[in-house]
Write an enzyme that holds these catalytic residues in place. Sequence first.
Site, mmCIF file in Angstrom:
data_model
loop_
_atom_site.group_PDB
_atom_site.id
_atom_site.type_symbol
_atom_site.label_atom_id
_atom_site.label_comp_id
_atom_site.label_asym_id
_atom_site.label_seq_id
_atom_site.Cartn_x
_atom_site.Cartn_y
_atom_site.Cartn_z
ATOM 1 N N MET A 1 -37.001 -34.413 23.681
ATOM 2 C CA MET A 1 -35.677 -33.902 24.022
ATOM 3 C C MET A 1 -34.650 -34.441 23.033
ATOM 4 S SD MET A 1 -36.142 -32.065 26.796
ATOM 5 C CE MET A 1 -34.853 -32.057 28.033
ATOM 6 N N CYS A 2 -33.491 -33.846 23.065
ATOM 7 C CA CYS A 2 -32.473 -34.168 22.084
ATOM 8 C C CYS A 2 -31.217 -34.594 22.820
ATOM 9 C CB CYS A 2 -32.184 -32.945 21.234
ATOM 10 S SG CYS A 2 -33.681 -32.170 20.616
ATOM 11 N N GLN A 3 -30.179 -34.892 22.073
ATOM 12 C CA GLN A 3 -28.880 -35.136 22.699
ATOM 13 C C GLN A 3 -27.819 -34.302 21.999
ATOM 14 O OE1 GLN A 3 -27.569 -38.921 24.010
ATOM 15 N NE2 GLN A 3 -29.591 -39.591 24.701
ATOM 16 N N HIS A 77 -25.648 -32.918 17.126
ATOM 17 C CA HIS A 77 -26.980 -32.918 17.747
ATOM 18 C C HIS A 77 -27.824 -33.993 17.096
ATOM 19 C CE1 HIS A 77 -31.155 -31.314 18.215
ATOM 20 N NE2 HIS A 77 -30.698 -30.827 19.353
ATOM 21 N N ILE A 78 -28.546 -34.752 17.891
ATOM 22 C CA ILE A 78 -29.597 -35.607 17.340
ATOM 23 C C ILE A 78 -30.908 -35.155 17.948
ATOM 24 C CG2 ILE A 78 -28.284 -37.648 16.624
ATOM 25 C CD1 ILE A 78 -28.744 -38.876 19.318
#
Lengths: 254, 254
Positions: A1-3, A77-78
């Site tokens: 998942m990302c942030q 976004h990371i």
Amino acid sequence: MCQLLGMNCNVPTDIIFSFTGFATRGGRTDHHSDGWGIAFFEGAGVRHFVDYQAAIDSPIADLIKRYPIKSRNVIAHIRKATQGQIALENCHPFVRELWGRYWVFAHNGDLKDFSPELNGAFRCVGSTDSELAFCYLLQELRRRFGDTPPALEALTEALRELTAQIARHGTFNMMLSDGTALFVHCSTSLHYIVRQYPFSTAKLSDEDMLVDFAEVTTPKDRVAVIVTSPLTTNETWTGFLPGELKVFVDGAPL
Amino acid sequence: MCQLLGMNCNVPTDIIFSFTGFATRGGRTDHHSDGWGIAFFEGAGVRHFVDYQAAIDSPIADLIKRYPIKSRNVIAHIRKATQGQIALENCHPFVRELWGRYWVFAHNGDLKDFSPELNGAFRCVGSTDSELAFCYLLQELRRRFGDTPPALEALTEALRELTAQIARHGTFNMMLSDGTALFVHCSTSLHYIVRQYPFSTAKLSDEDMLVDFAEVTTPKDRVAVIVTSPLTTNETWTGFLPGELKVFVDGAPL
């Protein structure tokens, strides 16, 4: 998942404070080290930075933390790769043009059995479910409204339907902006805060950094920050409800 | 008028040496100070940097001069505004997606009475004749070849016709790349050099900078650099003929 991190403001504002905390999660305080990106609207133009290095090691992320680019709409976004290899073309945010405006999109989540038919107007360059969702969104907006961009209300209604439809395939936390508004859909986790007069001091949770917003703002400024998990320890963030779509304009949710 | 810089290589190569000389013309050794930009292909992805500051004052240009981004196709531009105000959306290069690939475009020149009809598939975000020419090129490629990208030979032939058609409206020095080839059309002034084994030393004309390419290359490397006016004082650059379209692949003109 990302942030995900988004900012929407009524005057051009820099995102150094929030991005500094956020980028720390790209490899130091969290494990999202499979690339990162950020896009800033400036007028109708977009500055778009992507990197497949971890944000914590990236010279470009380092520049963003030092160089105050002022914008009214920002999406960052990371990435922790779930679908698609670690490559520049798979780094969010993605940018396309529709109706003579740039659109910027980033996604956190994972879509299963999602393979909508694309008619060729918007095609994926990389191999992520996220870029596919973005191309599908723009295609469907163009299909509904033709060559004339709709008013905000009709656009919001269309996005509400389309994001709900995509979210049936899995987790679809997403941010989308055309430079005038920031559309945010939550499946699982997103939080926001509106900073406005009287401004106070905020302390990052991921870095030893404190800012007194009263010193760097005017009383008319209003800034909404939206993020996967709260960035500061001494402010009250509001959680999104699952399935909720919010539209931010001029630094506040409509 | 503006200036253009392009690079096409058979292995990913950094452009620090050439860009350093080129960026100096963005406000110091020449007067192209109304913005600048550069785009690097990395695989299918693109890193795109634009700024409306003069290249000589830009912190982002400074980063590019220090950070070796390796790419097989690069297009850079420094702007002296003729049409369109000084704004981010008017900075070259421009990026759009066609056939699931990014396309990068930059233009030097000025087009008069150029107002082709756009069907809506690619629309201008800014107000330059250059972006209009780019949108028109992509629209016409899609019109000719539909949803299937053609082989290089057919693509080149189509671009030869389309660039000649646009060039009837004025000066149309342009660079276009889809990440596999670099297409260069000359109306008035473009020069190129192919650097390959045995490599020698080159000296910039705009900066006191010297590089011995033998130290930073392998014998298999081949790099073509294309620019408005020659960047070095001790190498032999080949001028383009007016009306000429050249295609560079793997570091050499076809």
